[in-house]
Write an enzyme that holds these catalytic residues in place. Structure first.
Site, PDB file in Angstrom:
ATOM      1  N   GLU A  64     -52.191  19.514   0.079  1.00 51.81           N
ATOM      2  CA  GLU A  64     -50.951  20.285   0.133  1.00 51.81           C
ATOM      3  C   GLU A  64     -51.225  21.781   0.221  1.00 51.81           C
ATOM      4  O   GLU A  64     -50.566  22.508   0.977  1.00 51.81           O
ATOM      5  CB  GLU A  64     -50.093  20.004  -1.107  1.00 51.81           C
ATOM      6  CG  GLU A  64     -49.632  18.561  -1.236  1.00 51.81           C
ATOM      7  CD  GLU A  64     -50.562  17.733  -2.089  1.00 51.81           C
ATOM      8  OE1 GLU A  64     -50.057  16.885  -2.846  1.00 51.81           O
ATOM      9  OE2 GLU A  64     -51.800  17.933  -2.014  1.00 51.81           O
ATOM     10  N   CYS A  96     -50.471  20.809  -7.459  1.00 56.55           N
ATOM     11  CA  CYS A  96     -49.872  20.917  -6.127  1.00 56.55           C
ATOM     12  C   CYS A  96     -48.355  20.975  -6.207  1.00 56.55           C
ATOM     13  O   CYS A  96     -47.706  21.567  -5.336  1.00 56.55           O
ATOM     14  CB  CYS A  96     -50.316  19.746  -5.258  1.00 56.55           C
ATOM     15  SG  CYS A  96     -52.079  19.805  -4.841  1.00 56.55           S
ATOM     16  N   ALA A 166     -71.931  -9.575  10.247  1.00 58.67           N
ATOM     17  CA  ALA A 166     -71.777  -9.969  11.645  1.00 58.67           C
ATOM     18  C   ALA A 166     -72.327 -11.376  11.795  1.00 58.67           C
ATOM     19  O   ALA A 166     -73.392 -11.700  11.262  1.00 58.67           O
ATOM     20  CB  ALA A 166     -72.522  -9.005  12.566  1.00 58.67           C
ATOM     21  N   ALA A 175     -80.864 -16.073  14.140  1.00 58.75           N
ATOM     22  CA  ALA A 175     -81.304 -17.296  14.794  1.00 58.75           C
ATOM     23  C   ALA A 175     -82.374 -17.995  13.966  1.00 58.75           C
ATOM     24  O   ALA A 175     -82.853 -17.466  12.953  1.00 58.75           O
ATOM     25  CB  ALA A 175     -81.838 -16.982  16.189  1.00 58.75           C
ATOM     26  N   ARG A 219     -74.893   6.952  12.034  1.00 63.82           N
ATOM     27  CA  ARG A 219     -75.373   7.700  13.187  1.00 63.82           C
ATOM     28  C   ARG A 219     -74.271   7.856  14.230  1.00 63.82           C
ATOM     29  O   ARG A 219     -73.399   6.995  14.377  1.00 63.82           O
ATOM     30  CB  ARG A 219     -76.589   7.003  13.805  1.00 63.82           C
ATOM     31  CG  ARG A 219     -77.776   6.930  12.860  1.00 63.82           C
ATOM     32  CD  ARG A 219     -79.019   6.365  13.503  1.00 63.82           C
ATOM     33  NE  ARG A 219     -78.914   4.961  13.839  1.00 63.82           N
ATOM     34  CZ  ARG A 219     -79.084   3.967  12.966  1.00 63.82           C
ATOM     35  NH1 ARG A 219     -79.346   4.219  11.699  1.00 63.82           N
ATOM     36  NH2 ARG A 219     -78.991   2.703  13.352  1.00 63.82           N
ATOM     37  N   LEU A 282     -77.200 -12.064  -1.652  1.00 58.23           N
ATOM     38  CA  LEU A 282     -76.506 -10.999  -2.357  1.00 58.23           C
ATOM     39  C   LEU A 282     -75.005 -11.101  -2.132  1.00 58.23           C
ATOM     40  O   LEU A 282     -74.210 -10.927  -3.064  1.00 58.23           O
ATOM     41  CB  LEU A 282     -77.025  -9.640  -1.880  1.00 58.23           C
ATOM     42  CG  LEU A 282     -76.524  -8.421  -2.660  1.00 58.23           C
ATOM     43  CD1 LEU A 282     -76.976  -8.487  -4.110  1.00 58.23           C
ATOM     44  CD2 LEU A 282     -77.020  -7.136  -2.008  1.00 58.23           C
TER      45      LEU A 282
END
Length: 354
Positions: A64, A96, A166, A175, A219, A282
């Site tokens: 603010e 604020c 993923a 794999a 990155r 984990l």
């Protein structure tokens, strides 16, 4: 007396202003912890955008104040749109609520009330001074967006944990020969790095470090390091090589000699937004302990038929004990899908079992 003629902002005007405030808050994520990432927009008395602000790093001004400074005299007789209820306490910066009153703002619309008892009460202060105040504007977008982790910590006392993984369509994260680069496409990987740059910490196990030797840095698309780097946290009783990339000087690293989930979270008590990246054991331990607050599942249109499962040993032995989640969103990112899911049961903040 205020000589400005007040413009009655339409619902569409306020909604648009809140969307800008949410965007400003999102851009502050990663830089404000332990303070909330808040965004604010000041509209002048004619309803035009006069100032936009976001929370600065700890010790700096709140959203603010930044927006009011940008607006200057145009704030008098105007409206403030804020993602979080304006604070009402004297911390490292002043309240604020008082800054808004001093600036001559006559209306304040915010998304979410402040659950912190030390800071709450700004709305009441503003109303007592004759300011029009409303709450709830795009509240769900704010609660699921830039304030998700901070609100969780305020309500539960522990960091917000997102498990990101993923996998292929058949749930494999690698794999049969152990290869896993790359399951997802470049667009998904770019998204992951953009998200990392907004986090406080990334957690992996020693097994992931030994198998993949990850950097765990955020990155930019050109490969350079992002401005903000989360703390890299390695959990486990085993040793990792002295030349492991997670120990380089790209970002700070914390080694935790434990496998206990609550001990890990206790060690991360100063952090707000934590990402769990690996590996399957984990992830299973965090799931079994009921300490996964959100899942980000990147699903690639691939089938391996064998290989490493995305998660193991989650404490489930029968279908009746399955850990159930509900989806918040589904996005297409390049050739992949990103599913965002949260625990299906919210009655008990420490449990996601049905």
């Amino acid at each position: 007396m205020n000589s400005h003629v007040r413009h009655e902002n339409s619902a569409a005007d306020l909604d648009a202003a809140m969307q800008i405030a949410i965007g400003a808050a999102e851009s502050a994520r990663g830089f404000t912890s332990p303070n909330p990432a808040v965004g604010a927009v000041v509209l002048d008395s004619a309803g035009r955008i006069a100032g936009v602000g976001m929370t600065q790093p700890p010790g700096g001004p709140h959203a603010e104040v930044v927006a009011l400074r940008e607006a200057g005299d145009a704030a008098r007789g105007g409206t403030a749109v804020v993602t979080l209820e304006p604070c009402n306490h004297h911390g490292r910066t002043g309240p604020c609520s008082q800054a808004l009153l001093d600036a001559g703002v006559v209306a304040v619309h915010y998304a979410v009330g402040d659950p912190n008892p030390e800071a709450a009460g700004g709305a009441e202060t503003l109303v007592s001074a004759g300011v029009e105040v409303t709450s709830g504007l795009r509240a769900q977008d704010v609660e699921r967006g830039p304030l998700r982790a901070w609100l969780h910590r305020q309500r539960t006392g522990r960091p917000h944990v997102t498990w990101k993984y993923a996998a292929t369509l058949d749930g494999r994260s690698a794999a049969a020969d152990g290869t896993s680069q790359w399951i997802t496409g470049p667009e998904a990987r770019e998204r992951v790095h953009a998200d990392r740059a907004k986090l406080d910490a990334i957690v992996v196990g020693t097994g992931t470090v030994l198998a993949d030797d990850p950097r765990l840095t955020a990155r930019m698309p050109d490969g350079s390091l992002a401005a903000h780097q989360p703390v890299r946290v390695v959990v486990g009783l085993g040793d990792i090589p002295a030349d492991a990339r997670v120990l380089d000087d790209s970002a700070p690293t914390l080694l935790l000699r434990t496998r206990d989930v609550d001990e890990v979270l206790a060690a991360l008590a100063e952090y707000t937004d934590v990402l769990l990246e690996g590996g399957p054991r984990l992830a299973g331990a965090f799931l079994a302990a009921g300490r996964v607050d959100r899942i980000q599942a990147y699903l690639a249109p691939l089938v391996l038929g064998a290989g490493t499962s995305a998660v193991t040993e989650a404490g489930v032995h029968t279908i009746g004990g399955a850990l159930r989640f509900r989806h918040e969103s589904v996005e297409t990112i390049g050739p992949d899908l990103l599913l965002s899911l949260v625990p299906a049961v919210s009655d008990n903040p420490d449990s996601h079992r049905t």
